[in-house]
Motif scaffolding. Sequence first.
Motif, mmCIF file in Angstrom:
data_model
loop_
_atom_site.group_PDB
_atom_site.id
_atom_site.type_symbol
_atom_site.label_atom_id
_atom_site.label_comp_id
_atom_site.label_asym_id
_atom_site.label_seq_id
_atom_site.Cartn_x
_atom_site.Cartn_y
_atom_site.Cartn_z
ATOM 1 N N CYS A 38 0.835 -1.204 0.000
ATOM 2 C CA CYS A 38 0.000 0.000 0.000
ATOM 3 C C CYS A 38 0.872 1.256 0.000
ATOM 4 O O CYS A 38 0.604 2.201 -0.743
ATOM 5 N N MET A 42 0.941 4.174 -2.813
ATOM 6 C CA MET A 42 0.670 5.577 -2.483
ATOM 7 C C MET A 42 1.823 6.485 -2.916
ATOM 8 O O MET A 42 1.592 7.587 -3.407
ATOM 9 N N LEU A 88 -1.837 12.685 2.441
ATOM 10 C CA LEU A 88 -2.952 11.754 2.324
ATOM 11 C C LEU A 88 -4.224 12.312 2.938
ATOM 12 O O LEU A 88 -4.182 13.142 3.842
ATOM 13 N N GLU A 91 -9.032 9.195 5.113
ATOM 14 C CA GLU A 91 -9.401 7.829 4.736
ATOM 15 C C GLU A 91 -8.159 7.002 4.364
ATOM 16 O O GLU A 91 -7.988 5.882 4.836
ATOM 17 N N LYS A 92 -7.295 7.563 3.546
ATOM 18 C CA LYS A 92 -6.088 6.834 3.140
ATOM 19 C C LYS A 92 -5.110 6.687 4.298
ATOM 20 O O LYS A 92 -4.410 5.684 4.409
#
Length: 141
Positions: A38, A42, A88, A91-92
């Motif tokens: 992840c 990102m 970010l 939520e992220k």
Amino acid sequence: MAELKTEILNEKLMKSENFDAFFETHGKHIRLDSFHNCLYDMISDSGLKNSDIFLAADLSESYGYQLLSGKRQPSRDKILKLAFALKLTLEKTNLLLKLGQKNSLYVKNKRDAILMFALNTKKSLIDTNALLESENCDLLL
């Protein structure tokens, strides 16, 4: 193999009528969720260099690459510093915290509320630490 941006892959999935056909075409871009995968996605989606993200997060390059390879598991504060460096959304950020097996930000915790506010208003890590200090909360170190 060219890596698809997460948003493009998501758009293709939402337009698909058959998951098997979607997965046959795009499955090579889908991995099991893990913190390091992840984080890699990102950083890739940000368009910035790994080294720039690590610098903005006040992390050494060697430590950053250990995170990307899955060799190290970061503390909650280090994940938060990466979230600020990557700018970010809440939520992220919470997704990254979850994948790092850390508690999500919680509005009823004063320090977390400050961090949520700072993320939402796109404050820098330096400005966030100043706000934390002014409220007598632990800094992101």
